[in-house]
Write a protein that holds these residues in place. Sequence first.
Motif, short mmCIF file in Angstrom:
data_model
loop_
_atom_site.label_atom_id
_atom_site.label_comp_id
_atom_site.label_asym_id
_atom_site.label_seq_id
_atom_site.Cartn_x
_atom_site.Cartn_y
_atom_site.Cartn_z
N LEU A 203 0.83 -1.21 0.00
CA LEU A 203 0.00 0.00 0.00
C LEU A 203 0.86 1.25 0.00
O LEU A 203 0.57 2.22 -0.71
CB LEU A 203 -0.92 -0.02 1.22
N LEU B 146 -9.21 1.44 -2.26
CA LEU B 146 -9.06 0.53 -1.12
C LEU B 146 -9.88 -0.74 -1.27
O LEU B 146 -9.48 -1.80 -0.81
CB LEU B 146 -9.42 1.25 0.17
N PHE C 262 -7.90 -2.98 -3.56
CA PHE C 262 -6.71 -3.44 -2.84
C PHE C 262 -7.08 -4.52 -1.84
O PHE C 262 -6.38 -5.54 -1.72
CB PHE C 262 -6.06 -2.26 -2.13
#
Length: 341
Positions: A285, A296, A299
Amino acid sequence: LQILQLLGLRAGVIALTKCDRASAARIEAARAEIADLVKGSFLENVPVMETSADTGSGIPELRQHLLRAAHKHTNAASERPFRLAIDRAFTLRGSGLVITGTVHSGVVSTDQEVFLFPGGRKSRVRSLHVQNQPAEHAGPGDRAALNLAGLEGAEIARGQWLSASPQDGHRCLVMNLTVLADFPRPVRHWTPVHIYHATSHTTGRLALLEGTRVVPGEHALVQIETDEPLLAKHGDRIVIRDYSLDRTLGGGEILDNRAHSGRRRDPGRIAAIAAFRERSPAAALQALLALGPVDLDAFQRVWDLPAGEMDAIAAQQAAGRHGAELVASNLWLHWRQLLLT
């Protein structure tokens, strides 16, 4: 042995069996053959333990070796959400549907809700067996049998998964491909292949993200375009077999499972993929934030992180959260100054 290496194994032990039926000379010859086979592999310097299932010779020592190895082993997969790769299903009179498989990550317990992939059908775990013994929980590496309520046997097939929440599959996977040294030809762009992930099997093509070919024994960054979606996450291992030669071509580790609609070799995309080479989600990150805003939700899906862990990792960064995106503080201030100017 090649497939074991492609699956990322780094330790082991070799059991030399039926030693009660062989002469000392034959045992020594077998040891020499083993040494020749495993030379240069992760098994090159591991113990070779002489055993006999009939007499029990060497079995206690082998068991103790395995128990010590298991005690030393720590598995970060236990902190991830539950996933189990299904290999078979059957119906028991009086119990109903039973599925068996290997737990890849997380922990499953009796009375827990689980979801079938593909399809997202919900079920409940009535009871559990782990390594053929009744149990309340099963974790990473366990061979588990789950008695399920809410599903029918006709819905279950090898290659499906059970998970802690409904999951979307992925048909675009980026991986570090290792081509086996004895594969008879270079691998070129858009090669058709068979793709194996846990108990799943599908076909697809390899798209090279660097260079024009990968010679045997070399590594390369590739994109796998699958004909059927796979429930593959960062760190999972894939084995690739050649479509026409019916032999193992190679394999490697999944880096990224995000869908991509632009140019495969876009420099910004390649830089973002490089961030996923980091061994921890926090480091990945941080590397991504240096390139720009980070989605996010995407991810989190790549790394298969619990929501609480994702929030904690995001909070550690020098960045601000804006909707579903995380933006490095210095970049946000830069944008702010540009707008004010």
